[in-house]
Design a protein around this motif. Structure first.
Motif, PDB file in Angstrom:
ATOM      1  N   LYS A 187       2.377  -0.609 -40.529  1.00 15.45           N
ATOM      2  CA  LYS A 187       2.971  -1.550 -41.480  1.00 15.45           C
ATOM      3  C   LYS A 187       4.057  -2.351 -40.780  1.00 15.45           C
ATOM      4  O   LYS A 187       4.659  -1.902 -39.808  1.00 15.45           O
ATOM      5  N   LYS A 188       4.270  -3.541 -41.272  1.00 13.95           N
ATOM      6  CA  LYS A 188       5.320  -4.407 -40.740  1.00 13.95           C
ATOM      7  C   LYS A 188       6.655  -3.954 -41.334  1.00 13.95           C
ATOM      8  O   LYS A 188       6.751  -3.705 -42.533  1.00 13.95           O
ATOM      9  N   ILE A 189       7.676  -3.838 -40.452  1.00 14.47           N
ATOM     10  CA  ILE A 189       9.004  -3.422 -40.903  1.00 14.47           C
ATOM     11  C   ILE A 189      10.059  -4.371 -40.339  1.00 14.47           C
ATOM     12  O   ILE A 189       9.793  -5.122 -39.399  1.00 14.47           O
TER      13      ILE A 189
ATOM     14  N   ASP B 156       6.900  -9.943 -35.194  1.00 16.62           N
ATOM     15  CA  ASP B 156       6.550  -8.839 -36.084  1.00 16.62           C
ATOM     16  C   ASP B 156       6.864  -7.501 -35.422  1.00 16.62           C
ATOM     17  O   ASP B 156       6.465  -7.253 -34.283  1.00 16.62           O
TER      18      ASP B 156
ATOM     19  N   LEU C 215       6.115  -3.573 -35.856  1.00 13.47           N
ATOM     20  CA  LEU C 215       5.117  -2.746 -36.523  1.00 13.47           C
ATOM     21  C   LEU C 215       5.484  -1.274 -36.398  1.00 13.47           C
ATOM     22  O   LEU C 215       5.910  -0.813 -35.336  1.00 13.47           O
ATOM     23  N   GLU C 216       5.297  -0.544 -37.502  1.00 15.85           N
ATOM     24  CA  GLU C 216       5.560   0.886 -37.510  1.00 15.85           C
ATOM     25  C   GLU C 216       4.246   1.632 -37.652  1.00 15.85           C
ATOM     26  O   GLU C 216       3.396   1.268 -38.464  1.00 15.85           O
TER      27      GLU C 216
ATOM     28  N   SER D   2       8.030   2.561 -33.831  1.00 13.14           N
ATOM     29  CA  SER D   2       7.878   1.108 -33.989  1.00 13.14           C
ATOM     30  C   SER D   2       7.810   0.371 -32.658  1.00 13.14           C
ATOM     31  O   SER D   2       8.420   0.777 -31.675  1.00 13.14           O
TER      32      SER D   2
END
Length: 163
Positions: free
Chosen positions: A2-4, A23, A25-26, A137
């Protein structure tokens, strides 16, 4: 995945470099090691830029080495570049120098200014995946973007293949 949002210091570094649209990402299974990150992202391990903190044995001055995930740092070559014997920083020293824990150290956005060197092999990659402040991440930059943000120039490049 997911994008964080990135940690505040990393977000500020992106903003200052004009790259606020990067972006982060996690990944639920983590990206603590280069192998973990490569599996999560689906890239070759050599596309991972691992951020390793060393420090001068005499001065205790930190040095960040951005190394491709497939190789180990040749300490003799680093010592030749910086003019001092080095040793790996321990977990407390890494946190003190960067503000991040081992396994999540990004290549910039640190608590303190750190001299940075980069593995020459990473500069030939179309994209480099890097830790984004946590052991779960990552984010992706081109070599040109990474050099721009970190201020890496010719004198900061490690040729691991040179004798």
């Amino acid at each position: 995945m997911k994008k964080i949002a990135p940690p505040a210091r990393l977000a500020a570094a992106f903003e200052q470099a004009g790259l606020a649209d990067i972006d982060v990402l996690e990944f639920p299974d983590g990206t603590r090691s280069a192998a973990d990150a490569a599996r999560a992202v689906g890239c070759d391990i050599s596309d991972i830029g691992k951020s390793l903190i060393f420090q001068g044995k005499n001065t205790q001055t930190p040095v960040l080495i951005i190394m491709n995930g497939a190789d180990r740092v040749c300490e003799n070559k680093v010592e030749a570049v910086i003019g001092e014997a080095i040793g790996k920083a321990d977990a407390t020293q890494v946190k003190d120098h960067t503000g991040y824990a081992i396994g999540g150290v990004p290549p910039f956005g640190h608590a303190n200014a750190i001299r940075t060197l980069i593995d020459e092999k990473l500069l030939a990659k179309p994209a480099i995946w890097l830790a984004a402040g946590t052991p779960r991440s990552v984010f992706c930059l081109t070599p040109a973007q990474l050099c721009h943000i970190t201020g890496i120039t010719k004198g900061h490049i490690l040729d691991q293949n040179a004798p």
